[in-house]
Write a protein that holds these residues in place. Structure first.
Motif, PDB file in Angstrom:
ATOM      1  N   ALA A  12     109.360  69.488  24.101  1.00  0.00           N
ATOM      2  CA  ALA A  12     108.119  70.097  24.591  1.00  0.00           C
ATOM      3  C   ALA A  12     108.286  70.580  26.021  1.00  0.00           C
ATOM      4  CB  ALA A  12     106.985  69.078  24.512  1.00  0.00           C
ATOM      5  N   GLU A  13     107.649  71.691  26.309  1.00  0.00           N
ATOM      6  CA  GLU A  13     107.681  72.246  27.656  1.00  0.00           C
ATOM      7  C   GLU A  13     106.385  71.891  28.393  1.00  0.00           C
ATOM      8  OE1 GLU A  13     108.470  76.399  27.671  1.00  0.00           O
ATOM      9  OE2 GLU A  13     110.037  76.270  26.136  1.00  0.00           O
ATOM     10  N   ASP A  14     106.460  71.936  29.715  1.00  0.00           N
ATOM     11  CA  ASP A  14     105.263  71.765  30.527  1.00  0.00           C
ATOM     12  C   ASP A  14     104.553  73.106  30.654  1.00  0.00           C
ATOM     13  OD1 ASP A  14     105.850  69.075  31.000  1.00  0.00           O
ATOM     14  OD2 ASP A  14     107.105  69.562  32.725  1.00  0.00           O
ATOM     15  N   MET A  15     103.242  73.040  30.782  1.00  0.00           N
ATOM     16  CA  MET A  15     102.466  74.251  31.021  1.00  0.00           C
ATOM     17  C   MET A  15     102.517  74.636  32.487  1.00  0.00           C
ATOM     18  SD  MET A  15      99.038  73.530  28.722  1.00  0.00           S
ATOM     19  CE  MET A  15      98.981  71.785  29.113  1.00  0.00           C
ATOM     20  N   THR A  16     102.382  75.912  32.754  1.00  0.00           N
ATOM     21  CA  THR A  16     102.154  76.335  34.128  1.00  0.00           C
ATOM     22  C   THR A  16     100.726  75.975  34.506  1.00  0.00           C
ATOM     23  OG1 THR A  16     101.313  78.523  33.530  1.00  0.00           O
ATOM     24  CG2 THR A  16     103.718  78.292  33.790  1.00  0.00           C
ATOM     25  N   ARG A  17     100.432  76.042  35.781  1.00  0.00           N
ATOM     26  CA  ARG A  17      99.059  75.752  36.217  1.00  0.00           C
ATOM     27  C   ARG A  17      98.072  76.713  35.563  1.00  0.00           C
ATOM     28  NH1 ARG A  17      97.248  73.000  40.808  1.00  0.00           N
ATOM     29  NH2 ARG A  17      95.006  73.253  41.148  1.00  0.00           N
ATOM     30  N   GLU A  18      98.468  77.979  35.462  1.00  0.00           N
ATOM     31  CA  GLU A  18      97.581  78.980  34.885  1.00  0.00           C
ATOM     32  C   GLU A  18      97.340  78.702  33.399  1.00  0.00           C
ATOM     33  OE1 GLU A  18     100.222  79.588  36.777  1.00  0.00           O
ATOM     34  OE2 GLU A  18      99.139  80.198  38.598  1.00  0.00           O
ATOM     35  N   GLN A  19      98.378  78.275  32.698  1.00  0.00           N
ATOM     36  CA  GLN A  19      98.225  77.968  31.279  1.00  0.00           C
ATOM     37  C   GLN A  19      97.312  76.760  31.069  1.00  0.00           C
ATOM     38  OE1 GLN A  19     102.412  77.574  30.380  1.00  0.00           O
ATOM     39  NE2 GLN A  19     102.452  79.515  29.249  1.00  0.00           N
ATOM     40  N   ALA A  20      97.525  75.724  31.866  1.00  0.00           N
ATOM     41  CA  ALA A  20      96.695  74.520  31.735  1.00  0.00           C
ATOM     42  C   ALA A  20      95.237  74.824  32.059  1.00  0.00           C
ATOM     43  CB  ALA A  20      97.231  73.420  32.643  1.00  0.00           C
ATOM     44  N   ALA A  21      95.014  75.645  33.083  1.00  0.00           N
ATOM     45  CA  ALA A  21      93.645  76.008  33.456  1.00  0.00           C
ATOM     46  C   ALA A  21      92.983  76.814  32.335  1.00  0.00           C
ATOM     47  CB  ALA A  21      93.651  76.805  34.757  1.00  0.00           C
ATOM     48  N   ALA A  23      93.718  76.708  29.149  1.00  0.00           N
ATOM     49  CA  ALA A  23      93.452  75.793  28.037  1.00  0.00           C
ATOM     50  C   ALA A  23      92.168  75.004  28.274  1.00  0.00           C
ATOM     51  CB  ALA A  23      94.638  74.847  27.857  1.00  0.00           C
ATOM     52  N   MET A  24      91.994  74.497  29.495  1.00  0.00           N
ATOM     53  CA  MET A  24      90.802  73.700  29.790  1.00  0.00           C
ATOM     54  C   MET A  24      89.543  74.566  29.740  1.00  0.00           C
ATOM     55  SD  MET A  24      90.326  70.508  30.233  1.00  0.00           S
ATOM     56  CE  MET A  24      89.468  69.151  31.032  1.00  0.00           C
ATOM     57  N   ARG A  25      89.647  75.792  30.211  1.00  0.00           N
ATOM     58  CA  ARG A  25      88.490  76.704  30.144  1.00  0.00           C
ATOM     59  C   ARG A  25      88.078  76.908  28.693  1.00  0.00           C
ATOM     60  NH1 ARG A  25      91.004  79.376  34.575  1.00  0.00           N
ATOM     61  NH2 ARG A  25      92.153  80.789  33.203  1.00  0.00           N
ATOM     62  N   ARG A  26      89.042  77.106  27.814  1.00  0.00           N
ATOM     63  CA  ARG A  26      88.733  77.343  26.408  1.00  0.00           C
ATOM     64  C   ARG A  26      88.131  76.102  25.756  1.00  0.00           C
ATOM     65  NH1 ARG A  26      92.490  81.740  23.557  1.00  0.00           N
ATOM     66  NH2 ARG A  26      92.819  83.130  25.344  1.00  0.00           N
ATOM     67  N   ILE A  27      88.615  74.931  26.170  1.00  0.00           N
ATOM     68  CA  ILE A  27      88.053  73.689  25.635  1.00  0.00           C
ATOM     69  C   ILE A  27      86.586  73.564  26.031  1.00  0.00           C
ATOM     70  CG2 ILE A  27      88.119  71.169  25.824  1.00  0.00           C
ATOM     71  CD1 ILE A  27      91.195  71.433  26.051  1.00  0.00           C
ATOM     72  N   PHE A  57      93.481  70.852  35.003  1.00  0.00           N
ATOM     73  CA  PHE A  57      92.374  70.336  34.192  1.00  0.00           C
ATOM     74  C   PHE A  57      91.237  69.854  35.090  1.00  0.00           C
ATOM     75  CE2 PHE A  57      95.836  68.754  31.018  1.00  0.00           C
ATOM     76  CZ  PHE A  57      95.959  70.025  30.479  1.00  0.00           C
ATOM     77  N   THR A  58      91.604  69.101  36.130  1.00  0.00           N
ATOM     78  CA  THR A  58      90.603  68.523  37.034  1.00  0.00           C
ATOM     79  C   THR A  58      89.803  69.608  37.737  1.00  0.00           C
ATOM     80  OG1 THR A  58      91.967  66.548  37.399  1.00  0.00           O
ATOM     81  CG2 THR A  58      90.286  67.036  39.056  1.00  0.00           C
ATOM     82  N   ASP A  59      90.482  70.617  38.244  1.00  0.00           N
ATOM     83  CA  ASP A  59      89.791  71.672  38.984  1.00  0.00           C
ATOM     84  C   ASP A  59      88.836  72.454  38.082  1.00  0.00           C
ATOM     85  OD1 ASP A  59      91.050  70.904  41.285  1.00  0.00           O
ATOM     86  OD2 ASP A  59      92.499  72.541  41.321  1.00  0.00           O
ATOM     87  N   GLU A  60      89.252  72.695  36.852  1.00  0.00           N
ATOM     88  CA  GLU A  60      88.349  73.383  35.913  1.00  0.00           C
ATOM     89  C   GLU A  60      87.109  72.536  35.648  1.00  0.00           C
ATOM     90  OE1 GLU A  60      88.324  76.425  34.597  1.00  0.00           O
ATOM     91  OE2 GLU A  60      90.081  76.932  35.808  1.00  0.00           O
ATOM     92  N   MET A  61      87.303  71.215  35.527  1.00  0.00           N
ATOM     93  CA  MET A  61      86.170  70.322  35.341  1.00  0.00           C
ATOM     94  C   MET A  61      85.256  70.340  36.565  1.00  0.00           C
ATOM     95  SD  MET A  61      86.239  66.153  35.002  1.00  0.00           S
ATOM     96  CE  MET A  61      86.948  66.027  36.664  1.00  0.00           C
TER      97      MET A  61
END
Length: 338
Positions: A12-21, A23-27, A57-61
């Protein structure tokens, strides 16, 4: 993003910050199909998130949370939201005692958070007759008027509260269980939390450092009972980071403070009810046994974390004095009257 993180524990690869953000927005927007959301959450559990991902994730929250900052700068206690089931919750009593000694404290939690759905701060406060389902503005006023505050997750962090059903159906903890504890709804400069392993404490510190939303002066994490923010009897590992002094780790040994009791001595039959009863008894000065010692030590950690004492020893003296002179009892009276 599930394709990125879900190929296997080694590949498994790690997400970039942009990808993680993203993903959290879509959730939060409710976009993923339930199967996809469950797969994504479980894949992240296998992979282990990086501080950069957790910070995204935290910043999106935090962008969606409602913040209300009191004039006081309290210690932020964001204990594990899914609670405790065997030992008393000492944090309410410890917060009251710390406030009696001049250290304001804030706690926050939800209500029966998945997956454990056990007792948390809210349930102890409810048993004490303290108002808990407050607006963030009223929570901030509670801090300034009493020295202790409680922020209720559905009121200040509805985006996470709305994920309850999806999280409940997962059956296992997800990264949301970590991220929600980092919300810091009072905008405090000191965070007090707990960890199961020291590596996780370091990850939380790095998450705060990576966060574009938070700018903390100090983070104190320790290996608490049942993963909660209660110092365990005997030996407790502490991780301590400050913006000026960097990262350090050390141990707290209760025997060094003349305390001779074990974790089983802190077990109770009904966590919420018994924790509330013990809170009343300790802060009223009706106990001088191991419960008094345990509450005083946990209050001392909060006092020391905010730099209101130059050592844990002097913080412990201040905590005991707050009980002995009636200051803690006065705080609890104010809290119940708020």
């Amino acid at each position: 993003m599930t394709e990125v993180v879900g190929s296997g524990t080694k590949s498994a690869e790690d997400m970039t910050r942009e990808q993680a953000a993203e993903a959290m927005r879509r959730i939060f927007d409710g976009d993923p199909y339930p199967t996809t959301l469950g797969a994504f959450w479980l894949a992240n559990r296998w992979k282990h998130n990086t501080p950069e991902e957790l910070a995204a994730f935290t910043d999106e929250m935090c962008e969606r949370a409602e913040y209300a900052t009191p004039d006081a700068d309290p210690v932020d206690c964001g204990a594990n939201y899914d609670g405790k089931g065997r030992t008393a919750i000492l944090g309410v009593a410890a917060g009251v005692v710390a406030a009696g000694a001049g250290t304001p404290v804030v706690a926050h939690s939800g209500d029966r958070t998945p997956t454990q759905k056990q007792d948390v701060y809210k349930h102890v406060l409810d048993e004490l007759g303290v108002a808990t389902e407050l607006t963030p503005r009223d929570s901030a006023a509670m801090v300034d008027e009493t020295g202790v505050g409680f922020y209720y997750q559905p009121a200040f962090n509805p985006a996470v509260a709305d994920l309850f059903d999806a999280r409940d159906r997962m059956g296992v903890r997800t990264f949301v269980n970590t991220v929600e504890t980092l919300a810091n709804p009072a905008g405090a400069s000191v965070h007090l939390g707990s960890f199961y392993h020291l590596a996780f404490a370091k990850k939380v510190v790095e998450t705060f450092a990576e966060s574009a939303f938070h700018d903390l002066d100090r983070v104190v994490m320790f290996q608490g009972m049942e993963g909660y923010d209660d110092i365990r009897p005997g030996y407790t590992k502490v991780a301590d980071w400050s913006a000026t002094g960097g990262f350090d780790d050390y141990e707290i040994e209760t025997a060094a403070y003349g305390m001779d009791f074990a974790e089983e001595d802190l077990q109770v039959d009904d966590v919420a009810e018994d924790s509330a009863r013990l809170t009343r008894e300790v802060v009223a000065g009706d106990r001088t046994d191991h419960w008094y010692d345990a509450v005083a030590l946990n209050a001392a950690v909060r006092i020391y974390a905010r730099d209101d004492a130059d050592s844990l020893d002097s913080a412990l003296d201040a905590a005991r004095a707050a009980v002995d002179d009636g200051s803690a009892a006065a705080v609890l009276d104010d809290l119940r009257a708020f």
